[in-house]
Structures are given as C-alpha cells and as structure tokens.
Write a protein that holds these residues in place. Structure first.
Motif, PDB file in Angstrom:
ATOM      1  N   ARG A  81       0.817  -1.204   0.000  1.00 28.41           N
ATOM      2  CA  ARG A  81       0.000   0.000   0.000  1.00 28.41           C
ATOM      3  C   ARG A  81       0.863   1.271   0.000  1.00 28.41           C
ATOM      4  N   ASN A  82       1.923   1.310   0.806  1.00 25.58           N
ATOM      5  CA  ASN A  82       2.696   2.540   0.959  1.00 25.58           C
ATOM      6  C   ASN A  82       3.968   2.588   0.102  1.00 25.58           C
ATOM      7  N   GLN A  83       4.513   1.417  -0.244  1.00 22.85           N
ATOM      8  CA  GLN A  83       5.783   1.402  -0.955  1.00 22.85           C
ATOM      9  C   GLN A  83       5.728   0.670  -2.293  1.00 22.85           C
ATOM     10  N   GLY A  84       4.562   0.166  -2.651  1.00 26.65           N
ATOM     11  CA  GLY A  84       4.386  -0.423  -3.970  1.00 26.65           C
ATOM     12  C   GLY A  84       5.061  -1.757  -4.188  1.00 26.65           C
ATOM     13  N   TYR A  85       5.244  -2.535  -3.135  1.00 26.11           N
ATOM     14  CA  TYR A  85       5.866  -3.850  -3.297  1.00 26.11           C
ATOM     15  C   TYR A  85       4.994  -4.740  -4.189  1.00 26.11           C
ATOM     16  N   LYS A  86       5.642  -5.503  -5.074  1.00 25.54           N
ATOM     17  CA  LYS A  86       4.939  -6.463  -5.932  1.00 25.54           C
ATOM     18  C   LYS A  86       4.819  -7.830  -5.277  1.00 25.54           C
ATOM     19  N   VAL A  87       5.754  -8.144  -4.395  1.00 26.61           N
ATOM     20  CA  VAL A  87       5.694  -9.367  -3.581  1.00 26.61           C
ATOM     21  C   VAL A  87       5.943  -8.953  -2.139  1.00 26.61           C
ATOM     22  N   LEU A  88       5.496  -9.778  -1.196  1.00 24.68           N
ATOM     23  CA  LEU A  88       5.627  -9.437   0.214  1.00 24.68           C
ATOM     24  C   LEU A  88       6.644 -10.368   0.887  1.00 24.68           C
ATOM     25  N   PRO A  89       7.657  -9.788   1.534  1.00 31.85           N
ATOM     26  CA  PRO A  89       8.621 -10.636   2.256  1.00 31.85           C
ATOM     27  C   PRO A  89       7.965 -11.284   3.472  1.00 31.85           C
ATOM     28  N   VAL A  90       8.397 -12.489   3.760  1.00 39.06           N
ATOM     29  CA  VAL A  90       7.872 -13.237   4.908  1.00 39.06           C
ATOM     30  C   VAL A  90       8.784 -13.003   6.115  1.00 39.06           C
ATOM     31  N   VAL A  91       8.176 -12.656   7.222  1.00 36.66           N
ATOM     32  CA  VAL A  91       8.916 -12.434   8.467  1.00 36.66           C
ATOM     33  C   VAL A  91       8.444 -13.447   9.509  1.00 36.66           C
ATOM     34  N   VAL A  92       9.379 -14.194  10.071  1.00 34.38           N
ATOM     35  CA  VAL A  92       9.034 -15.112  11.168  1.00 34.38           C
ATOM     36  C   VAL A  92       9.031 -14.266  12.437  1.00 34.38           C
TER      37      VAL A  92
END
Length: 315
Positions: free
Chosen positions: A281-292
């Motif tokens: 939404r704010n930075q236009g990422y095309k994929v989302l990194p996964v955070v454990v």
C-alpha cells in the motif's frame, strides 16, 4: 700459540690465587648479606573488626610502605619476590574516631610475623577514613560466561543460578547505585554436556563493602541440536480496509535448529509468520517478504522457503 708460557708450578700458583680470590669474594658477600639492615617494602592492608554501625571508606591506598628489619638475604629475596605481603589492621577503634595509628598496633602485627621480618615503621603511619550511613541491599547476580560448544551442541534451556541474589552491605551512596553484582567468568571449551559448577563472584573493590554469599551454583543445560522443518501458515497484517487478499503460497517452510530433548514437542503452534500489506500500500511492493515474527527462544532459525510470497488484492 700463547703469548705467556707458564710452567706447571706457575700455573698451580695462578690457579691457587684465583681460587682464593673467588673464595674471598664469596665469603665477603656472605658476610655482608648476613648483616642486619632496615629496608622498605610495599605491603597490603587487611582489615578486621570493621565497624558494624558505620560504613567506612579509606581515604588512602590499600597498600603502605613498611620499614622492615632483616638480614641482607631477606632484603635480597624481598627485592626478587614480586608478591605483595599482607598484614592485618584492627579497626575496632573506628567506632568512636575516624583514623587509625598503625604504630600503636606494631606489637600485635609483629607477633604474627617471622622473627627476621619485623616491622619498625609505616609510611604513612596514620590511616584516615570517611564515614556514611550503612545500608543493606539485595541485588541479582549477573552471570559472565565464555563458553565454547562442540559442533551441534548448545545451551538448551534457561541457565539457573542458586542463589540468584546476593546481599550487599556498605555505604548508602554506593549501595543505591548497585543494580546487579557480576560473577567471575565461567570459562569452558568443547562443551557437549550440561555444566553444573560452583562459581565465585567478583570481589569487592572497596574495603567498606561486603557481599554474601561469595560463590553461587550455576547450571547450564546443554544438549545436542538438530535441524527440523515445519510448514506454517502466513498471517497477513495491516489489512486495515479488510481487502479481499489472496496470498500464494499460504504456508511457508521454515528450517530451524532445536535440541533433541525438545524436538518432538516443538510444532507449528510455537511459530508465527507474517506478511505486511503496508509494503504494497505505501511502498508499492509487488511481492511481500515473509517475516518469522514468533520463534521459541530455544530455537535458531536457519532459513525460510520461500522468502517472499505473491498476492492478489480483489476490489
């Protein structure tokens, strides 16, 4: 070819001369070192009968120069020996005054010394002390460690210290600043089993402080570690507008190190993986990194597959 050629008789005379010279020098050295001398050495102070109603702080160094009467041999050996000797000073009179005159305790100090090591004077002869209110405080022990483990071995549970607190007694101005008391360093190499040992605490640096106890019992659980892999669902966060978002894949594979004793009990419920929709939404990422975002303290994350997930936002 020698410049001077001596006969057998002359060689015997020269040999006898040097032998006598060496014996004379040795006799002279022995005679000189057998005499009695006054010499100065540095010795450390040890206090006994410290005041119970008042905390004290010495206003000078914890060592003094003492004049000692002894033989030349003892003087020679004292110069060669780097170890500082200690003598005990009675502080009983500090209950009603703020100084100690060492020469008044000379007899009782010399009574505990060897005959050839009698003290004749002190520099300085008078010790001065500062006083403040005495306070007692209970502070936690801070464990200092330097542990190296064998391959695939590591700490498997919380370290226990018994007792976990020490009682510190001393001036209120010093005690109020204390939040913990450090231990000596627990050193161990090539560790492959649980450590269970007595460990000393770092000594007080001021003569007006005391701690109790001076040792603690430390237990460091150690176990062999191995890899384990789990599939855990990815949780979408910061979906403020409740958009219809589909993520692919919905689960990721995590690989982590866990001790053999906890291998069976460690399952998906111990972990949480998240993907932040704000990055789109704010930075236009095309994929989302996964955070454990949640992992047990007794596990060490090795890798996450995949590290990024695809998503579709349906309007």
């Amino acid at each position: 070819m020698p410049i001077i050629k001596l006969s057998a008789t002359e060689r015997r005379r020269v040999s006898a001369f040097f032998t006598c010279l060496i014996l004379a020098v040795c006799a002279w050295i022995f005679s000189v070192l057998s005499n009695t001398y006054n010499y100065t050495v540095k010795e450390a102070l040890n206090f006994k009968n410290t005041p119970q109603r008042r905390a004290f702080h010495s206003l000078q160094s914890d060592t003094v120069n003492v004049t000692v009467t002894g033989s030349g041999w003892e003087m020679l050996f004292s110069r060669m020996n780097n170890k500082v000797k200690v003598f005990t000073v009675d502080l009983n009179s500090l209950e009603n005054k703020s100084y100690i005159v060492l020469s008044t305790q000379l007899d009782q100090i010399n009574n505990k010394r060897e005959i050839g090591q009698q003290i004749t004077g002190f520099i300085p002869d008078t010790l001065y002390f500062d006083f403040s209110n005495r306070k007692v405080k209970r502070v936690p022990v801070k464990l200092i460690t330097s542990i190296r483990y064998n391959k695939q071995f590591s700490q498997s549970d919380n370290i226990t210290i018994k007792p976990g607190y020490v009682i510190v007694n001393g001036p209120a101005s010093v005690i109020d600043k204390l939040t913990e008391w450090p231990s000596d360093t627990l050193k161990a190499d090539s560790v492959n089993e649980t450590l269970n040992t007595d460990l000393g605490l770092q000594p007080v640096k001021e003569g007006n402080l005391s701690i109790y106890p001076k040792t603690v019992r430390v237990n460091v659980p150690v176990d062999e570690f191995t890899e384990k892999t789990l599939l855990i669902p990815v949780k979408l966060i910061n979906n403020y507008n409740y958009d219809d978002v589909k993520i692919f894949p919905q689960k990721v594979k995590i690989t982590f190190m866990v001790s053999l004793s906890r291998y069976a009990e460690t399952d998906e419920d111990f972990f949480e993986a998240t993907a932040n929709l704000d990055l789109w939404r704010n930075q236009g990422y095309k994929v989302l990194p996964v955070v454990v975002s949640k992992i047990p303290w007794f596990c060490k994350l090795v890798k996450v597959e995949p590290q990024n997930i695809d998503f579709i936002v349906r309007k």
